[in-house]
Motif scaffolding. Structure first.
Motif, mmCIF file in Angstrom:
data_model
loop_
_atom_site.group_PDB
_atom_site.id
_atom_site.type_symbol
_atom_site.label_atom_id
_atom_site.label_comp_id
_atom_site.label_asym_id
_atom_site.label_seq_id
_atom_site.Cartn_x
_atom_site.Cartn_y
_atom_site.Cartn_z
ATOM 1 N N THR A 115 0.832 -1.202 0.000
ATOM 2 C CA THR A 115 0.000 0.000 0.000
ATOM 3 C C THR A 115 0.867 1.252 0.000
ATOM 4 O O THR A 115 2.036 1.227 0.399
ATOM 5 N N GLN A 116 0.267 2.341 -0.414
ATOM 6 C CA GLN A 116 0.977 3.611 -0.504
ATOM 7 C C GLN A 116 1.517 4.017 0.870
ATOM 8 O O GLN A 116 0.832 3.931 1.881
ATOM 9 N N GLY A 117 2.785 4.429 0.884
ATOM 10 C CA GLY A 117 3.395 4.872 2.123
ATOM 11 C C GLY A 117 4.116 3.778 2.878
ATOM 12 O O GLY A 117 4.829 4.053 3.856
ATOM 13 N N GLU A 118 3.978 2.530 2.432
ATOM 14 C CA GLU A 118 4.595 1.419 3.145
ATOM 15 C C GLU A 118 6.075 1.308 2.793
ATOM 16 O O GLU A 118 6.475 1.506 1.650
ATOM 17 N N GLN A 119 6.895 0.998 3.819
ATOM 18 C CA GLN A 119 8.329 0.839 3.639
ATOM 19 C C GLN A 119 8.662 -0.639 3.470
ATOM 20 O O GLN A 119 8.048 -1.494 4.101
ATOM 21 N N ALA A 120 9.650 -0.927 2.624
ATOM 22 C CA ALA A 120 10.073 -2.313 2.444
ATOM 23 C C ALA A 120 11.506 -2.344 1.929
ATOM 24 O O ALA A 120 11.985 -1.384 1.308
ATOM 25 N N VAL A 121 12.182 -3.457 2.224
ATOM 26 C CA VAL A 121 13.510 -3.697 1.665
ATOM 27 C C VAL A 121 13.343 -4.729 0.552
ATOM 28 O O VAL A 121 12.913 -5.861 0.802
ATOM 29 N N PHE A 122 13.657 -4.336 -0.677
ATOM 30 C CA PHE A 122 13.493 -5.191 -1.844
ATOM 31 C C PHE A 122 14.865 -5.738 -2.252
ATOM 32 O O PHE A 122 15.832 -4.966 -2.386
ATOM 33 N N SER A 123 14.930 -7.064 -2.442
ATOM 34 C CA SER A 123 16.182 -7.701 -2.869
ATOM 35 C C SER A 123 16.006 -8.232 -4.283
ATOM 36 O O SER A 123 15.027 -8.937 -4.576
ATOM 37 N N GLY A 124 16.934 -7.890 -5.173
ATOM 38 C CA GLY A 124 16.810 -8.355 -6.550
ATOM 39 C C GLY A 124 17.922 -7.845 -7.436
ATOM 40 O O GLY A 124 18.962 -7.394 -6.957
ATOM 41 N N GLU A 125 17.675 -7.908 -8.734
ATOM 42 C CA GLU A 125 18.657 -7.476 -9.723
ATOM 43 C C GLU A 125 18.051 -6.412 -10.627
ATOM 44 O O GLU A 125 16.882 -6.498 -11.004
ATOM 45 N N TRP A 126 18.873 -5.424 -10.977
ATOM 46 C CA TRP A 126 18.413 -4.397 -11.899
ATOM 47 C C TRP A 126 18.429 -4.956 -13.329
ATOM 48 O O TRP A 126 19.382 -5.616 -13.739
ATOM 49 N N VAL A 127 17.334 -4.717 -14.059
ATOM 50 C CA VAL A 127 17.247 -5.148 -15.452
ATOM 51 C C VAL A 127 16.768 -3.975 -16.294
ATOM 52 O O VAL A 127 16.153 -3.020 -15.787
ATOM 53 N N GLU A 128 17.054 -4.045 -17.583
ATOM 54 C CA GLU A 128 16.636 -2.981 -18.505
ATOM 55 C C GLU A 128 15.516 -3.516 -19.389
ATOM 56 O O GLU A 128 15.731 -4.394 -20.224
ATOM 57 N N HIS A 129 14.284 -3.005 -19.180
ATOM 58 C CA HIS A 129 13.150 -3.428 -20.000
ATOM 59 C C HIS A 129 13.147 -2.611 -21.294
ATOM 60 O O HIS A 129 13.304 -1.381 -21.252
ATOM 61 N N PRO A 130 12.981 -3.264 -22.463
ATOM 62 C CA PRO A 130 13.056 -2.530 -23.745
ATOM 63 C C PRO A 130 12.011 -1.427 -23.874
ATOM 64 O O PRO A 130 12.226 -0.457 -24.597
ATOM 65 N N GLN A 131 10.862 -1.567 -23.185
ATOM 66 C CA GLN A 131 9.801 -0.562 -23.315
ATOM 67 C C GLN A 131 9.705 0.337 -22.088
ATOM 68 O O GLN A 131 9.502 1.543 -22.203
ATOM 69 N N TYR A 132 9.881 -0.262 -20.884
ATOM 70 C CA TYR A 132 9.638 0.496 -19.657
ATOM 71 C C TYR A 132 10.906 0.934 -18.938
ATOM 72 O O TYR A 132 10.853 1.564 -17.888
ATOM 73 N N GLY A 133 12.053 0.588 -19.468
ATOM 74 C CA GLY A 133 13.295 1.085 -18.907
ATOM 75 C C GLY A 133 13.805 0.280 -17.725
ATOM 76 O O GLY A 133 13.512 -0.906 -17.572
ATOM 77 N N ARG A 134 14.553 0.953 -16.843
ATOM 78 C CA ARG A 134 15.233 0.285 -15.736
ATOM 79 C C ARG A 134 14.235 -0.148 -14.657
ATOM 80 O O ARG A 134 13.394 0.641 -14.228
ATOM 81 N N GLN A 135 14.352 -1.421 -14.251
ATOM 82 C CA GLN A 135 13.449 -1.977 -13.237
ATOM 83 C C GLN A 135 14.243 -2.863 -12.287
ATOM 84 O O GLN A 135 15.244 -3.472 -12.669
ATOM 85 N N LEU A 136 13.754 -2.963 -11.044
ATOM 86 C CA LEU A 136 14.334 -3.907 -10.101
ATOM 87 C C LEU A 136 13.500 -5.182 -10.142
ATOM 88 O O LEU A 136 12.318 -5.172 -9.773
#
Length: 744
Positions: free
Chosen positions: A42-63
């Protein structure tokens, strides 16, 4: 793997079935996109996200997120948004504002450690604060479980169910035996449990894994195909394919489970393997039917012919030979089955039997569904109950109060729409029928079999043990109805008569599915209400009197697509019309909806002359209307059968679906003034004669088919009936030989 701490700005996309989400978040001063299987954020919620950065051909940089660890919000605005987001039942934006205003930054600590302090909040009653405290605790437990389970790809909706069942023990239970999920939870498939098991290091040839697969295959065969057993060879082959191991390993575990009586293996011509519950249910149904037949030996009912003639005179009718035979047999035997198609006089026969029997006996009427019971009551002028209500379903152990120790009070029990009664429900009914009570089973043997496992009506008729009368003669007054005539023509493998003037059966030719779908919407919303001469609001008339039935769920003329189109046309969004969204379905005030799964725990209430009556249980196929949507509390109210009010919380919406269009299977037991059906093609296993026949016999006054001539031909020609593995017929014959009736 990189770790990113961020604050959630909002969810761009979320698949409710598997939890895959696209989330916008703020990391420092930058906005980032996070994708992956995530808990509901939900909006305003804090979280620690673990993953890898990828480059989407249409939407750009994403985790691309592999794991997510939730952090409780720390700012007052974040806490308020979190509480008012809808995740906590009973707390909307205004309630969240009141709670945060009172407790400030201590709000979440109070909810976690001292929930009784919620009573301090203005306008907060004792019942309300306890509900909120419990909902907060459940939500916290559920979210912790979701974070744990997401590692193994468990869908978000299943994670909620799992956490509700096991609570704080979820991680420990799942780690110890992930295959318990298949046994303990409806909707958890073997592949989900096996994915967790594989991640936890369970060996491919593990006994627990193989045994879980065997039980799952039998359980799934019952739920999806109606099978009571599987041939051993087929079971072992399916298990080997599912597990990707040698079939000999599966055979060894079948023997082990049989030794422990966890499976029942019967050495017939082909070895059969049963789940114990279905094996015992078939045996019990066979035994009790034979005992009921033996308890009332055949005898001539003195004066019955005279009473029948008197009834004919009073009603101004004349029974045919088959009808008369059915009535006399009902007076003479302990158990009787009456089957017949539309227009063959089943209802008139029931009315005559009621009139004759009720003079000296108490007659009880019942049917499998609320709609079928209501129709039975309207046709007879007598009270008719659903089988669940007659058997008084409920209680803490979710059992039937009526059983062998507390039987149904009545001398004669008449059950209508018997084709819908599955094996387990038949067992429950027979347990509650006292020896010496007459049992009359009425139905149409040519309709689709029950949704649940077994083929009770078909097996009873096949056995040749239970007395029965099959009605084939159409009453003269019904011969003018093309619905009745065409239903019988289809049953004989003949093409229906189409578009005759002045009839009740029409065909609109459309070459393509999209054209057919658009025509169906026009028929339902405009043309048919005008044709039928309704003076009512056309949309309201259409919703209550016209039912679209589709053979398939998918496709442009499938149940899902037609429901979306019809909802938009008949109940479009308006500023003052509240709505809730669950997955891809929008539920709007005024919508026609259907319960899609038996829920024995959900509570309902209805208003009676003596006040409000409370109960529990809404069943697969029940249709109602949404009368209220509470966006603040994230719940909605459905009125079933024009009397039972049921409040659905957000998590319960998975068992609810739109009902402007129904599958033919779901329409069983119902009757509608007008039926519209697409005939545009589809899988051969769906386009069958008995499905077509079942659909047409749901209509009382009008049928309109939309599509192609050749598809109608395919439906009529395809007389393949998907067989079910059942053994009730054989067991009836065996039991009847052991319990011979007097005079047999």
């Amino acid at each position: 793997m990189e770790q990113v701490e961020a604050s959630v700005l909002g969810t761009v996309y979320r698949n409710a079935e598997n939890g895959y989400s696209v989330v916008m978040a703020r990391m420092g001063r930058s906005e980032i996109t996070i994708v992956g299987t995530l808990p509901e954020l939900t909006q305003g919620e804090q979280a620690v996200f673990s993953g890898e950065w990828v480059e989407h051909p249409q939407y750009g940089r994403q985790l691309k997120c592999a794991a997510c660890q939730l952090q409780q919000p720390t700012t007052l605005l974040g806490i308020e948004r979190y509480l008012g987001s809808g995740l906590i039942q009973g707390v909307g934006p205004s309630t969240a504002k009141l709670i945060v205003r009172h407790f400030g930054e201590e709000t979440l600590t109070v909810l976690s450690e001292h929930p009784e302090r919620l009573a301090e909040v203005p306008k907060m009653g004792k019942k309300r604060w306890k509900q909120i405290a419990e909902a907060f605790r459940e939500q916290q437990t559920a979210r912790e479980a979701m974070v744990f389970l997401q590692t193994y790809g468990v869908p978000a909706t299943l994670s909620v169910k799992i956490s509700k069942l096991y609570g704080e023990r979820t991680p420990a239970v799942v780690r110890q035996n992930p295959y318990r999920l298949c046994e303990d939870l409806e909707g958890v498939g073997f592949l989900t449990a096996d994915r967790i098991g594989t991640a936890l290091g369970v060996a491919a040839d593990s006994e627990g894994r193989i045994q879980a697969a065997l039980r799952y295959i039998l359980k799934d065969a019952a739920a999806s195909m109606g099978h009571v057993y599987l041939p051993r060879e087929e079971l072992e082959r399916k298990a080997a394919q599912l597990l990707r191991i040698d079939a000999a390993l599966c055979a060894r575990q079948v023997d082990q489970l049989a030794l422990n009586r966890d499976l029942i293996v019967q050495e017939e011509e082909a070895v059969r393997v049963y789940l114990p519950a279905y094996d015992s249910a078939e045996r019990e149904v066979a035994a009790r039917l034979c005992e009921l037949m033996a308890a009332l030996p055949p005898s001539r009912s003195h004066g019955a012919d005279k009473e029948v003639r008197r009834f004919e005179k009073s009603q101004g009718i004349s029974f045919g030979a088959q009808q008369r035979q059915a009535i006399i047999k009902a007076m003479e035997t302990g158990v009787l089955v009456i089957t017949g198609g539309p227009g063959t006089g089943k209802t008139t026969i029931i009315n005559c039997i009621i009139a004759l029997m009720s003079r000296e006996n108490e007659v009880v009427l019942c049917a499998p569904t609320g709609r079928a019971a209501k129709r039975m009551a309207e046709a007879t002028g007598c009270e008719a109950k659903t089988l669940h209500r007659l058997l008084e379903y409920g209680g803490e152990d979710s059992a039937f109060a009526r059983n062998q120790d507390n039987p149904i009070e009545g001398d004669c029990i008449i059950v209508d729409e018997m084709s819908m009664v599955d094996l387990q429900l038949m067992k429950a009914l027979l347990r509650a029928v006292e020896l010496g009570t007459r049992l009359l089973l009425v139905g149409d043997a040519d309709q689709l079999p029950s949704v649940g496992a077994g083929n009770v009506l078909g097996d009873i008729l096949t056995s040749g043990v239970v007395p029965h009368v099959r009605l084939t003669e159409i009453f003269r007054q019904e011969e003018s109805s093309r619905i009745v005539v065409n239903a019988h023509r289809i049953n004989r493998g003949e093409m229906p008569l189409l578009n005759e003037r002045g009839t009740d059966f029409f065909f609109e030719r459309r070459a393509y599915p999209r054209e057919a779908a658009n025509t169906i919407v026009q028929l339902v919303t405009e043309r048919l209400p005008r044709f039928l001469g309704s003076g009512e609001d056309m949309a309201d008339f259409a919703v209550r009197h016209i039912q679209v039935l589709a053979p398939a769920k998918k496709g442009e003329c499938g149940v899902a697509a037609l429901n979306t189109l019809l909802q938009s046309a008949l109940n479009p969004p308006e500023l003052d019309k509240p709505q809730l969204t669950y997955g891809e379905t929008v539920f709007r005030q005024g919508d026609k909806v259907m319960q899609t799964r038996n829920d024995y725990q959900i509570e309902w209430r209805r208003e009676t002359a003596a006040g409000w009556e409370d109960g529990a249980g809404v069943f697969n196929g029940d249709v109602g209307f949404i009368t209220q949507v509470d966006v603040e509390e994230h719940c909605l109210t459905v009125l079933f059968d024009e009397e039972k009010e049921v409040v659905y919380q957000s998590a319960q919406l998975e068992n609810l679906d739109l009902a402007y269009c129904l599958s033919v299977h779901k329409s069983q037991g119902s009757e509608f003034p007008a039926v519209v059906m697409p005939v545009v093609g589809g899988p051969p296993m769906l386009l069958t004669r008995n499905l077509f026949y079942t659909a047409l016999t749901r209509a009382r006054s009008l049928v309109v088919l939309v599509g192609r001539d050749e598809v109608i031909g395919q439906l009529v020609e395809n007389d393949h009936i998907l067989g079910r593995y059942t053994s009730l017929a054989e067991r009836l014959r065996t039991m009847a030989a052991l319990l011979p009736r007097e005079g047999a």
